[in-house]
Write a protein that holds these residues in place. Structure first.
Motif, PDB file in Angstrom:
ATOM      1  N   PRO A   1       0.806  -1.228   0.000  1.00 59.21           N
ATOM      2  CA  PRO A   1       0.000   0.000   0.000  1.00 59.21           C
ATOM      3  C   PRO A   1       0.838   1.276   0.000  1.00 59.21           C
ATOM      4  CG  PRO A   1      -0.870  -1.571   1.596  1.00 59.21           C
ATOM      5  CD  PRO A   1       0.453  -2.117   1.135  1.00 59.21           C
ATOM      6  N   ALA A   2       2.085   1.198   0.452  1.00 57.04           N
ATOM      7  CA  ALA A   2       2.932   2.390   0.501  1.00 57.04           C
ATOM      8  C   ALA A   2       3.460   2.787  -0.872  1.00 57.04           C
ATOM      9  CB  ALA A   2       4.115   2.156   1.451  1.00 57.04           C
ATOM     10  N   THR A   3       3.413   1.877  -1.845  1.00 61.43           N
ATOM     11  CA  THR A   3       4.022   2.161  -3.152  1.00 61.43           C
ATOM     12  C   THR A   3       3.393   3.364  -3.833  1.00 61.43           C
ATOM     13  OG1 THR A   3       4.723  -0.127  -3.470  1.00 61.43           O
ATOM     14  CG2 THR A   3       4.457   1.199  -5.456  1.00 61.43           C
ATOM     15  N   VAL A   4       2.086   3.496  -3.745  1.00 68.06           N
ATOM     16  CA  VAL A   4       1.421   4.606  -4.422  1.00 68.06           C
ATOM     17  C   VAL A   4       1.926   5.958  -3.915  1.00 68.06           C
ATOM     18  CG1 VAL A   4      -0.557   4.755  -2.838  1.00 68.06           C
ATOM     19  CG2 VAL A   4      -0.831   5.441  -5.236  1.00 68.06           C
ATOM     20  N   ASP A   5       2.395   6.011  -2.690  1.00 63.13           N
ATOM     21  CA  ASP A   5       2.876   7.273  -2.124  1.00 63.13           C
ATOM     22  C   ASP A   5       4.376   7.489  -2.316  1.00 63.13           C
ATOM     23  OD1 ASP A   5       0.329   7.993  -1.054  1.00 63.13           O
ATOM     24  OD2 ASP A   5       0.658   6.576   0.589  1.00 63.13           O
ATOM     25  N   THR A   6       5.093   6.451  -2.724  1.00 64.74           N
ATOM     26  CA  THR A   6       6.548   6.563  -2.864  1.00 64.74           C
ATOM     27  C   THR A   6       7.024   6.488  -4.305  1.00 64.74           C
ATOM     28  OG1 THR A   6       6.803   4.166  -2.522  1.00 64.74           O
ATOM     29  CG2 THR A   6       6.924   5.590  -0.578  1.00 64.74           C
ATOM     30  N   ILE A   7       6.168   6.082  -5.225  1.00 66.15           N
ATOM     31  CA  ILE A   7       6.585   5.873  -6.605  1.00 66.15           C
ATOM     32  C   ILE A   7       6.687   7.172  -7.386  1.00 66.15           C
ATOM     33  CG2 ILE A   7       4.257   5.562  -7.565  1.00 66.15           C
ATOM     34  CD1 ILE A   7       5.404   3.290  -9.272  1.00 66.15           C
ATOM     35  N   GLY A   8       6.122   8.244  -6.875  1.00 67.08           N
ATOM     36  CA  GLY A   8       6.122   9.520  -7.580  1.00 67.08           C
ATOM     37  C   GLY A   8       4.783   9.782  -8.227  1.00 67.08           C
ATOM     38  N   GLU A   9       4.409  11.046  -8.281  1.00 64.75           N
ATOM     39  CA  GLU A   9       3.079  11.417  -8.763  1.00 64.75           C
ATOM     40  C   GLU A   9       2.810  10.928 -10.177  1.00 64.75           C
ATOM     41  OE1 GLU A   9       0.328  15.454  -9.330  1.00 64.75           O
ATOM     42  OE2 GLU A   9       2.344  15.590  -8.467  1.00 64.75           O
ATOM     43  N   ALA A  10       3.821  11.001 -11.050  1.00 66.82           N
ATOM     44  CA  ALA A  10       3.624  10.633 -12.456  1.00 66.82           C
ATOM     45  C   ALA A  10       3.292   9.158 -12.627  1.00 66.82           C
ATOM     46  CB  ALA A  10       4.863  10.983 -13.270  1.00 66.82           C
ATOM     47  N   ARG A  11       3.709   8.333 -11.662  1.00 62.28           N
ATOM     48  CA  ARG A  11       3.489   6.899 -11.780  1.00 62.28           C
ATOM     49  C   ARG A  11       2.482   6.371 -10.753  1.00 62.28           C
ATOM     50  NH1 ARG A  11       9.488   6.593 -13.083  1.00 62.28           N
ATOM     51  NH2 ARG A  11       9.619   5.602 -15.149  1.00 62.28           N
ATOM     52  N   ALA A  12       1.809   7.238 -10.039  1.00 61.01           N
ATOM     53  CA  ALA A  12       0.876   6.791  -9.006  1.00 61.01           C
ATOM     54  C   ALA A  12      -0.234   5.914  -9.586  1.00 61.01           C
ATOM     55  CB  ALA A  12       0.276   7.993  -8.279  1.00 61.01           C
ATOM     56  N   THR A  13      -0.727   6.276 -10.771  1.00 61.15           N
ATOM     57  CA  THR A  13      -1.777   5.445 -11.379  1.00 61.15           C
ATOM     58  C   THR A  13      -1.239   4.065 -11.753  1.00 61.15           C
ATOM     59  OG1 THR A  13      -1.320   6.386 -13.575  1.00 61.15           O
ATOM     60  CG2 THR A  13      -3.065   7.412 -12.273  1.00 61.15           C
ATOM     61  N   PHE A  14       0.072   3.955 -12.047  1.00 61.46           N
ATOM     62  CA  PHE A  14       0.669   2.647 -12.334  1.00 61.46           C
ATOM     63  C   PHE A  14       0.485   1.731 -11.119  1.00 61.46           C
ATOM     64  CE2 PHE A  14       4.237   4.050 -15.503  1.00 61.46           C
ATOM     65  CZ  PHE A  14       3.324   4.794 -16.221  1.00 61.46           C
ATOM     66  N   ALA A  15       0.757   2.293  -9.930  1.00 60.74           N
ATOM     67  CA  ALA A  15       0.670   1.498  -8.704  1.00 60.74           C
ATOM     68  C   ALA A  15      -0.768   1.072  -8.423  1.00 60.74           C
ATOM     69  CB  ALA A  15       1.229   2.299  -7.540  1.00 60.74           C
ATOM     70  N   ILE A  16      -1.704   2.001  -8.588  1.00 57.04           N
ATOM     71  CA  ILE A  16      -3.115   1.679  -8.342  1.00 57.04           C
ATOM     72  C   ILE A  16      -3.591   0.596  -9.301  1.00 57.04           C
ATOM     73  CG2 ILE A  16      -5.462   2.599  -8.402  1.00 57.04           C
ATOM     74  CD1 ILE A  16      -4.180   5.344  -7.606  1.00 57.04           C
ATOM     75  N   GLY A  17      -3.262   0.763 -10.572  1.00 50.44           N
ATOM     76  CA  GLY A  17      -3.706  -0.206 -11.577  1.00 50.44           C
ATOM     77  C   GLY A  17      -3.088  -1.573 -11.392  1.00 50.44           C
ATOM     78  N   ALA A  18      -1.790  -1.623 -11.064  1.00 50.77           N
ATOM     79  CA  ALA A  18      -1.130  -2.914 -10.870  1.00 50.77           C
ATOM     80  C   ALA A  18      -1.714  -3.650  -9.668  1.00 50.77           C
ATOM     81  CB  ALA A  18       0.369  -2.712 -10.699  1.00 50.77           C
ATOM     82  N   ALA A  19      -1.909  -2.932  -8.558  1.00 49.90           N
ATOM     83  CA  ALA A  19      -2.438  -3.566  -7.357  1.00 49.90           C
ATOM     84  C   ALA A  19      -3.828  -4.153  -7.603  1.00 49.90           C
ATOM     85  CB  ALA A  19      -2.486  -2.556  -6.213  1.00 49.90           C
ATOM     86  N   ARG A  20      -4.659  -3.417  -8.327  1.00 50.87           N
ATOM     87  CA  ARG A  20      -6.025  -3.892  -8.595  1.00 50.87           C
ATOM     88  C   ARG A  20      -6.007  -5.157  -9.442  1.00 50.87           C
ATOM     89  NH1 ARG A  20     -10.166  -2.687 -12.379  1.00 50.87           N
ATOM     90  NH2 ARG A  20      -8.941  -1.082 -13.447  1.00 50.87           N
ATOM     91  N   ARG A  21      -5.135  -5.207 -10.417  1.00 51.77           N
ATOM     92  CA  ARG A  21      -5.082  -6.371 -11.293  1.00 51.77           C
ATOM     93  C   ARG A  21      -4.467  -7.593 -10.600  1.00 51.77           C
ATOM     94  NH1 ARG A  21      -5.530  -1.811 -13.901  1.00 51.77           N
ATOM     95  NH2 ARG A  21      -6.656  -1.788 -15.907  1.00 51.77           N
ATOM     96  N   LEU A  22      -3.452  -7.367  -9.814  1.00 51.34           N
ATOM     97  CA  LEU A  22      -2.859  -8.483  -9.088  1.00 51.34           C
ATOM     98  C   LEU A  22      -3.822  -9.048  -8.054  1.00 51.34           C
ATOM     99  CD1 LEU A  22       0.769  -7.101  -8.716  1.00 51.34           C
ATOM    100  CD2 LEU A  22       0.034  -9.045 -10.126  1.00 51.34           C
ATOM    101  N   GLU A  23      -4.620  -8.191  -7.451  1.00 55.71           N
ATOM    102  CA  GLU A  23      -5.637  -8.662  -6.515  1.00 55.71           C
ATOM    103  C   GLU A  23      -6.680  -9.518  -7.223  1.00 55.71           C
ATOM    104  OE1 GLU A  23      -7.968  -9.478  -3.285  1.00 55.71           O
ATOM    105  OE2 GLU A  23      -5.914  -8.686  -3.342  1.00 55.71           O
TER     106      GLU A  23
END
Length: 304
Positions: free
Chosen positions: A165-187
């Motif tokens: 869950p911390a990745t979305v806050d540490t990956i950088g604003e430009a890639r925040a949607t990458f983290a949200i999308g990856a987590a949803r698909r892996l779940e």
């Protein structure tokens, strides 16, 4: 013996109606032993030049782009999904962008249909990493897994990173949607996912190799039989120009640029020394070729 050929496939509906408009899919094929590898086009991306070149001097970038016949204002890298068939298993390496990333990508379903394959035919889905153009094609338009019969596999380090869950806050604003999308698909595939360690055999003749830097747990996959070998490199070697001419250059397209550069150099050295064919996700001509030493650097040579 390694053999490679170009394939040009028309959609089945077009074959049934010769006068109808036809969607033609160009790709490449590599065969050795009992393995057949086809690359399938998921379309292409549209990226600004500085996404790859960052702060590299403008005159050097211009000269490199000119040498490779590329426009100076944007980049349009292809997206090559690798399909492996061994007579028992039907394996996809990455699944493309799906409909939610870029309109120029997300064409994998059409490419599969052109080979008379349905998502239900896929027995294994293996991820090099979890960036959008590699994993967002995992879900259908109803947000259900697109490959219901498949076992899914991803590196354990990669999975831990994108599901933290911390990745979305540490990956950088430009890639925040990458983290949200990856987590949803892996779940969505949590009940059918296998976590891979470096050196683990995924299937007979298929071994996972940790190649970090582009993402924390990026993996390449080595295919080997008595008749030959090849490596699916994903984005560990992300293009056919600066990655080969300046493999030590820290590119902003990588999440850990120094580590990615070190990984890239080591991978180039191995592939060139062994003469091992490689399949690159964003390389031209369907992505199948070899790394050839060229002075102090390398060049990408498409296989004939």
């Amino acid at each position: 013996m390694l053999t490679r050929r170009h394939i040009l496939v028309a959609a089945a509906a077009a074959l049934a109606a010769p006068l109808a408009p036809r969607r033609i899919w160009a790709g490449t094929s590599l065969a050795f032993g009992g393995m057949r590898i086809d690359t399938l086009s998921d379309g292409h991306l549209v990226l600004p030049v500085d996404f790859t070149f960052g702060d590299l001097a403008g005159d050097e970038v211009a000269a490199l782009l000119a040498r490779h016949g590329m426009p100076a204002d944007q980049m349009t890298p292809p997206c090559n999904v690798t399909l492996l068939r061994d007579g028992t298993n039907t394996v996809l390496f990455d699944v493309g962008s799906g409909p939610d990333f870029m309109p120029t990508a997300g064409k994998l379903a059409e490419a599969l249909a052109a080979l008379d394959l349905a998502p239900e035919d896929v027995t294994h889905v293996v991820f090099t990493h979890a960036h959008p153009d590699h994993i967002w094609g995992l879900l259908d338009e109803f947000d259900e897994p697109l490959f219901p019969a498949a076992e899914h596999a991803i590196g354990a380090v990669e999975h831990a990173y994108w599901t933290d869950p911390a990745t979305v806050d540490t990956i950088g604003e430009a890639r925040a949607t990458f983290a949200i999308g990856a987590a949803r698909r892996l779940e969505a595939v949590a009940d059918s996912i296998r976590l891979l360690e470096d050196g683990e055999e995924v299937l007979p003749g298929l071994t996972a190799r940790l190649t970090p830097g582009h993402t924390p747990g990026h993996m390449a996959f080595e295919l080997r039989s008595d008749a030959g070998a090849a490596m699916v490199v994903g984005d560990a070697i992300g293009n056919h120009h600066i990655a080969f001419e300046r493999p030590d250059w820290a590119s902003p397209s990588d999440q850990d640029p120094p580590l990615a550069a070190a990984t890239r150099v080591a991978l180039m050295e191995r592939l060139a020394a062994e003469g091992m064919p490689m399949i690159g996700y964003h390389l031209p001509g369907g992505g199948i070729g070899r790394v050839v030493k060229a002075g102090d650097a390398w060049r990408f040579e498409e296989m004939e």
